[in-house]
Design an enzyme around this catalytic site. Structure first.
Site, mmCIF file in Angstrom:
data_model
loop_
_atom_site.group_PDB
_atom_site.id
_atom_site.type_symbol
_atom_site.label_atom_id
_atom_site.label_comp_id
_atom_site.label_asym_id
_atom_site.label_seq_id
_atom_site.Cartn_x
_atom_site.Cartn_y
_atom_site.Cartn_z
ATOM 1 N N HIS A 206 -17.440 13.935 22.725
ATOM 2 C CA HIS A 206 -17.004 13.103 21.592
ATOM 3 C C HIS A 206 -18.026 13.127 20.437
ATOM 4 O O HIS A 206 -18.766 12.173 20.196
ATOM 5 C CB HIS A 206 -16.626 11.683 21.976
ATOM 6 N N ASN A 209 -19.958 10.307 18.183
ATOM 7 C CA ASN A 209 -20.027 9.060 18.941
ATOM 8 C C ASN A 209 -21.029 9.190 20.089
ATOM 9 O O ASN A 209 -21.017 10.158 20.829
ATOM 10 C CB ASN A 209 -18.646 8.680 19.479
ATOM 11 N N GLY A 210 -21.895 8.191 20.232
ATOM 12 C CA GLY A 210 -22.917 8.247 21.265
ATOM 13 C C GLY A 210 -23.987 9.281 20.956
ATOM 14 O O GLY A 210 -24.577 9.858 21.871
ATOM 15 N N ARG A 217 -33.337 15.101 6.837
ATOM 16 C CA ARG A 217 -34.636 15.639 7.247
ATOM 17 C C ARG A 217 -34.720 15.882 8.760
ATOM 18 O O ARG A 217 -35.618 16.574 9.217
ATOM 19 C CB ARG A 217 -35.767 14.701 6.797
ATOM 20 N N ASP A 263 -10.539 10.200 25.548
ATOM 21 C CA ASP A 263 -11.548 9.250 26.025
ATOM 22 C C ASP A 263 -10.867 7.947 26.431
ATOM 23 O O ASP A 263 -11.426 6.855 26.305
ATOM 24 C CB ASP A 263 -12.618 9.003 24.957
ATOM 25 N N GLY A 299 -14.552 3.609 25.125
ATOM 26 C CA GLY A 299 -13.398 4.468 25.330
ATOM 27 C C GLY A 299 -12.317 4.162 24.314
ATOM 28 O O GLY A 299 -12.581 3.634 23.225
#
Length: 369
Positions: A206, A209-210, A217, A263, A299
């Site tokens: 995903h 996300n996460g 930079r 998900d 999820g």
């Protein structure tokens, strides 16, 4: 038994307008022009959806390792066109991972499940999202080798944060056994993420996300994954995990391709309310699942047909969106020689859709479901 299905047929080469698919037993035997008398008809005929990241649905979950719950969750998503689904666990103790793998192996052999995906427990505590932090740990190649052996080919993918000690060795082990190593729930810098791809990682879990966010930079994992030609980027196309503009950007930028995933959790297809994911309390409101403790997205309540419609609504052509729901995810987990496209010789997994891309019929292995 032979049957024919007619409509706009989406193949790897494009759309066969007013075409038909001939199915012989469980396999596709031919694709041609015209609509034979007696053929089943649909506005659109797409390959069955392949969801490589799914925790449950219809009130049922994969995450506890219960085979009856897994069967029910797979049946729910099958009604939405998902003919192949990986049962995704979340970060768990080794005993649960072991028992779930053993319990799901008969379902994989039966064809109910396409395999198992371990989303964790080798993940970053800083980017764990809705993963239970009590179960996170450093990669253990002995533990991992035991799970792969137990799975007898059922283990298809594992998500790992590559900055953890021993992660690159774990990625190499996965790759050597034909298991997709996915980079996710990670705080890794750009160079470490590139090293993971060089070690054999082939999927981004995903994307965005996460993950450590992009900075000019320190690009972090996102740009490293998008720019890796050997990495397929998962995207959750629900309008919540990603803005449609981001979804459209990924569709054009991912050098290795992109795959739509759900998900999904048990709340997919269910009313708003209280649920559970990996031992954590989740609240669903207006279709959005969040941890009760801190509001992190937990999820989704997505189905693959809705993901297809979201992608098309974001400006992605139907043919490209179809590839991202079938052929590309099948390729990501080593199933593209078996299924994932309307091509003679592959398994006859099809989803029939109306003009507005609503599911009107599902065929798996040559049988209407």
């Amino acid at each position: 038994m032979t049957m024919q299905i007619a409509g706009r047929i989406v193949t790897p080469d494009g759309v066969v307008e007013d075409g038909h698919v001939t199915i012989d037993g469980a396999l596709i035997s031919s694709v041609g022009a015209g609509s034979p008398d007696g053929a089943e008809r649909a506005a659109w005929v797409l390959p069955g959806f392949v969801d490589i990241h799914n925790h449950g649905g219809g009130g049922h979950t994969f995450t506890t390792g219960d085979p009856d719950s897994a069967r029910a969750a797979a049946a729910f998503h099958l009604r939405h066109g998902t003919t192949t689904v990986l049962a995704s666990l979340v970060s768990s103790p080794f005993a649960l991972m072991r028992d779930a793998t053993a319990a799901f192996l008969p379902l994989v052999r039966e064809g109910v499940l396409g395999g198992v995906h371990y989303e964790g427990p080798y993940l970053s505590g800083a980017r764990c999202g809705a993963q239970n932090p009590d179960f996170l740990r450093a990669p253990d190649t002995d533990e991992l080798a035991a799970l792969i052996a137990l799975g007898e080919g059922a283990v298809r993918m594992m998500t790992i944060a590559p900055e953890l000690p021993g992660a690159l060795d774990a990625i190499k082990l996965l790759a050597s056994h034909g298991v997709a190593a996915a980079v996710g729930h990670t705080d890794a810098p750009y160079d470490v993420t590139r090293a993971a791809a060089e070690a054999g990682a082939t999927v981004a879990t995903h994307l965005f996300n996460g993950m450590r966010p992009v900075h000019h930079r320190e690009p972090g994992p996102v740009l490293a994954l998008l720019d890796s030609p050997g990495v397929i980027c998962e995207v959750v196309a629900d309008g919540v995990h990603l803005h449609d503009g981001t979804l459209s950007f990924v569709a054009g930028a991912a050098r290795g391709g992109y795959a739509l995933v759900t998900d999904a959790m048990a709340a997919a297809g269910m009313p708003d309310g209280a649920y559970e994911l990996g031992g954590l309390s989740v609240v669903v409101a207006d279709r959005v699942a969040r941890l009760a403790a801190n509001g992190s997205i937990a999820g989704s309540t997505l189905t693959m047909d809705a993901a297809l419609r979201q992608a098309v609504g974001a400006g992605i052509p139907v043919v490209d969106a179809s590839r991202a729901t079938s052929w590309t995810p099948a390729r990501a987990v080593g199933l593209s020689g078996i299924l994932g496209a309307i091509t003679p010789g592959l398994r006859a997994d099809l989803v029939l859709l109306s003009e507005d891309l609503q599911v009107t019929g599902v065929v798996r292995a040559g049988v209407f479901q």
